[in-house]
Structure formats: C-alpha cells, structure tokens
Design a protein around this motif. Structure first.
Motif, PDB file in Angstrom:
ATOM      1  N   ALA A  43      51.008  50.211  35.058  1.00  0.00           N
ATOM      2  CA  ALA A  43      51.152  49.575  36.375  1.00  0.00           C
ATOM      3  C   ALA A  43      52.510  48.885  36.386  1.00  0.00           C
ATOM      4  CB  ALA A  43      50.047  48.551  36.598  1.00  0.00           C
ATOM      5  N   THR A  49      47.981  43.381  34.960  1.00  0.00           N
ATOM      6  CA  THR A  49      47.875  44.095  33.676  1.00  0.00           C
ATOM      7  C   THR A  49      49.130  43.840  32.847  1.00  0.00           C
ATOM      8  OG1 THR A  49      46.727  45.793  34.923  1.00  0.00           O
ATOM      9  CG2 THR A  49      47.237  46.293  32.628  1.00  0.00           C
ATOM     10  N   HIS A  99      42.911  48.962  32.257  1.00  0.00           N
ATOM     11  CA  HIS A  99      41.714  48.254  32.688  1.00  0.00           C
ATOM     12  C   HIS A  99      40.612  49.184  33.168  1.00  0.00           C
ATOM     13  CE1 HIS A  99      43.086  48.983  36.650  1.00  0.00           C
ATOM     14  NE2 HIS A  99      43.501  47.785  36.997  1.00  0.00           N
ATOM     15  N   SER A 169      42.055  46.835  42.362  1.00  0.00           N
ATOM     16  CA  SER A 169      42.194  46.356  43.748  1.00  0.00           C
ATOM     17  C   SER A 169      41.597  47.363  44.728  1.00  0.00           C
ATOM     18  CB  SER A 169      43.670  46.117  44.066  1.00  0.00           C
ATOM     19  OG  SER A 169      44.462  47.158  43.539  1.00  0.00           O
ATOM     20  N   THR A 192      49.865  45.744  41.514  1.00  0.00           N
ATOM     21  CA  THR A 192      49.777  44.666  42.498  1.00  0.00           C
ATOM     22  C   THR A 192      50.859  43.598  42.320  1.00  0.00           C
ATOM     23  OG1 THR A 192      47.955  43.772  41.190  1.00  0.00           O
ATOM     24  CG2 THR A 192      47.380  44.973  43.201  1.00  0.00           C
ATOM     25  N   GLY A 193      51.731  43.762  41.328  1.00  0.00           N
ATOM     26  CA  GLY A 193      52.907  42.879  41.222  1.00  0.00           C
ATOM     27  C   GLY A 193      53.762  43.036  42.486  1.00  0.00           C
ATOM     28  N   ASP A 209      42.562  41.093  44.362  1.00  0.00           N
ATOM     29  CA  ASP A 209      43.297  41.277  43.111  1.00  0.00           C
ATOM     30  C   ASP A 209      42.842  40.286  42.041  1.00  0.00           C
ATOM     31  OD1 ASP A 209      45.103  42.600  41.493  1.00  0.00           O
ATOM     32  OD2 ASP A 209      46.792  41.326  42.047  1.00  0.00           O
TER      33      ASP A 209
HETATM   34  N1  ASP Z   1      45.942  44.587  39.570  1.00  0.00           N
HETATM   35  C1  ASP Z   1      46.201  45.995  39.644  1.00  0.00           C
HETATM   36  C2  ASP Z   1      44.971  46.727  40.069  1.00  0.00           C
HETATM   37  O1  ASP Z   1      44.594  46.492  41.161  1.00  0.00           O
HETATM   38  C3  ASP Z   1      46.899  46.615  38.525  1.00  0.00           C
HETATM   39  C4  ASP Z   1      48.093  45.840  38.100  1.00  0.00           C
HETATM   40  O2  ASP Z   1      49.116  45.821  38.785  1.00  0.00           O
HETATM   41  O3  ASP Z   1      47.984  45.243  37.070  1.00  0.00           O
HETATM   42  O4  ASP Z   1      44.410  47.535  39.389  1.00  0.00           O
END
Ligand code: ASP
Length: 331
Positions: A43, A49, A99, A169, A192-193, A209
């Motif tokens: 990601a 992550t 994840h 997300s 999601t960064g 998130d």
């Molecule tokens: N938080 C993200 C997700 O929705 C992944 C990431 O950017 O770490 O899976």
C-alpha cells in the motif's frame, strides 16, 4: 599451475575482496541476516499498513542487527505487492506486512497470480486494528445515526474512498453499505495514506479507515470521526460510539495485520524472523507507539506462524461467503 588452477586462484582472490558478486564462498555460510531485509508494504506510503510496517521493521532491525528497508508497492488492493513477495527468493531477505486483504483477495481477483496460503510462509500476526468511520471536516452531519440517514438520502451522490478492491477500507464500506441498504460512489486509491490527504482536502465525503491513520486527524479536527467498528468503544477515542450503538447491530471489522515471506524459507531463517517479530510485539516502544493509535499487539500465542496460517484459512472462508453474497469483484 595450469590455466584452470590459475583462473580459480584469481577468482577466489577477487571473491575474497568482494569483486565477484555471488562468488564469495564465505557468504553461503554467513548467518542470517548478513545484508538488509526488504519489507514490502503493498500500500502507499503514509497509510496505516505503512505505519505499522515501519514500527515493526524498526524494532526487528535492532534485534536482527540489519537494516529493514520498507518498499511501498501499492495498487489493486495490495495484490501487486503481494505478487512480488510470492515470486521473491525464499531467503528471508524479502518479507511483507499486509492485512486482512490477504484473506479477501482470492474471492475478489479471478486472475490472482499467487495462492494466498500455499505461496507464503507465515511469520506471524501483528495486531487487530480497529477502524473508524470518518468524513471530511465540513460535512454537515452531527453524529453516526445522522450520517447513516445522510447516506440513505444521498445514495450514489455520496462519495467514499478505499485503498483498492478488497482492502480494509473497501470491506468496511461494503459491510456498511449492505447493512444500511445504501450504495455510495467509490473513489479508489493505492492506499489510504493518499486518500487521507484528499479527505483533509475535502475531495470526497467519507471513508472507513484504521485508527492508525485517522486518530490524529480526528483529534486535530482536520476530519470528523463518527463511530468505531469494534464491539467496545476505544480508550483513545472515547467519544466515538460503536457502530452497534449507532444502530447497526453486530457491526464489527478489524483490519488485522500480519507478516509473511515467500514460501520455502529455511527453518532457521523463519525461526529468526518470527523471534524478531515476537520481540517487536513485546518492545515497549512499539507497544506505546501502537497504543497511541488505538492498537494492541496480539498475544504471543496468536503471533506464531501456525496461528497465522490457521487464522488466514478461517478468514479466507469467512470473507469468501461475505464477498459472494455482496457480489463484489476485483478490477
Ligand atoms: N488502510 C488501507 C486499507 O484500507 C491500506 C493502507 O493504506 O494501509 O486497506
């Protein structure tokens, strides 16, 4: 000395001075790790992550006495980065922190170039990470029940971001939409960064998130927080109700993180990586940094390779059913 002996002698001399890569007879005996380890985060940088991967990587680097270098390979819900890991040499010098999406990928991507269970060695589970329902700071909606009413009213005119099909997300939003009978419009990111930057910039309406990415922003007021996806409220965000309290009975998602390596690690290398991961999970600095983001490391019995493998197997089956029922597909 004949020509062959002469050539061998000079090659050995060059190898001893490091001039012939891969021809250093000593390197074969060198204990693991004798060079930096690449930790692939599938990601974008700056996301949840990435944050967890870097914290764990830092601690493992101290334990193992070698640099752990994070490489971000985002895209297609993490499947591009995990394909790279699956195809890497099984020597311990490439690992991944990813994840829950490892368990959703087989049901979502018809052309997945790897098997999520058979093509990886499990190193261990890291943490079960709570998620939060958040929106841009100027959304004129006061609380979680009002947000759900707003989603029902807006339908496709409401926009939400996710980190690719099958990402945490995305799953969280899918569950939310199916529980509320809504269908918002998705905006896809490589993690999601970057999505968080755009949420702060009010480029879309909402997102679900990990607390890893949202806690500081909720506290700073750069985004709005509505609810948590855990069965209980979180100590670090005590004002946010659970989605269950907000009216969506039984709603629960945790974006568990874990570490994997390509299949076929030598046993001693696998043992060293797992031991270093366990040390990281007991490292007070890591515990404190995770706690500030609402995350608690899993207990040592859940962080074994065997426990991760059986957890993944159960999750693949569980999410397979949910995804089939939702009729979702990858790109
Ligand atoms: N938080 C993200 C997700 O929705 C992944 C990431 O950017 O770490 O899976």
């Amino acid at each position: 000395m004949n020509a062959r002996q002469l050539l061998l002698k000079s090659l050995l001399a060059m190898a001893a001075t490091g001039l012939v890569a891969g021809f250093n007879p000593a390197s074969a005996q060198q204990p693991f790790p004798s060079r930096p380890i690449t930790l692939i985060v599938p990601a974008a940088a700056g996301g949840p992550t990435d944050a967890v991967g870097r914290m764990i990587g830092d601690s493992m680097s101290t334990t193992l006495g070698q640099q752990v270098i994070v490489e971000n390979i985002g895209g297609a819900g993490g499947t591009i980065g995990m394909a790279r890991v699956a195809k890497s040499a099984a020597d311990g010098y490439t690992v991944a922190v990813w994840h829950i999406a490892q368990s959703t990928a087989p049901s979502l991507y018809d052309n997945l170039r790897y098997n999520v269970i058979d093509d990886f060695d499990s190193i261990g589970r890291i943490a079960d990470v709570p998620m939060t329902l958040v929106s841009k700071s100027d959304l004129a909606v006061k609380d979680a029940p009002a947000l759900i009413a707003w989603m029902k009213e807006k339908q496709g005119a409401a926009t939400y971001a996710h980190a690719g099909i099958g990402s945490a997300s995305h799953l969280c939003a899918l569950l939310l939409m199916s529980a509320t009978g809504t269908k918002m419009t998705a905006v896809s990111y490589r993690g999601t960064g970057p999505a968080m930057n755009d949420l702060i910039g009010k480029q879309f309406d909402m997102m679900c998130d990990q607390t890893t990415g949202t806690t500081a922003q909720i506290k700073a007021g750069t985004i709005k927080g509505y609810a948590v996806t855990t069965p209980k409220r979180l100590k670090i965000l005590p004002d946010l109700p659970t989605l269950d309290e907000a009216g969506i009975k039984g709603f629960e998602v945790a974006a568990w993180h874990a570490m994997w390596a390509p299949k076929g690690l030598p046993a001693d290398v696998a043992a060293k990586l797992n031991a270093a991961l366990l040390t990281a999970l007991k490292d007070q600095k890591v515990i404190d940094r995770l706690a500030a983001l609402g995350i608690e490391p899993v207990s040592a019995d859940k962080a074994t390779p065997e426990a991760l493998k059986s957890h993944l197997t159960i999750e693949v089956e569980k999410w397979g059913k949910v995804i089939k029922a939702a009729g979702a597909k990858g790109e």
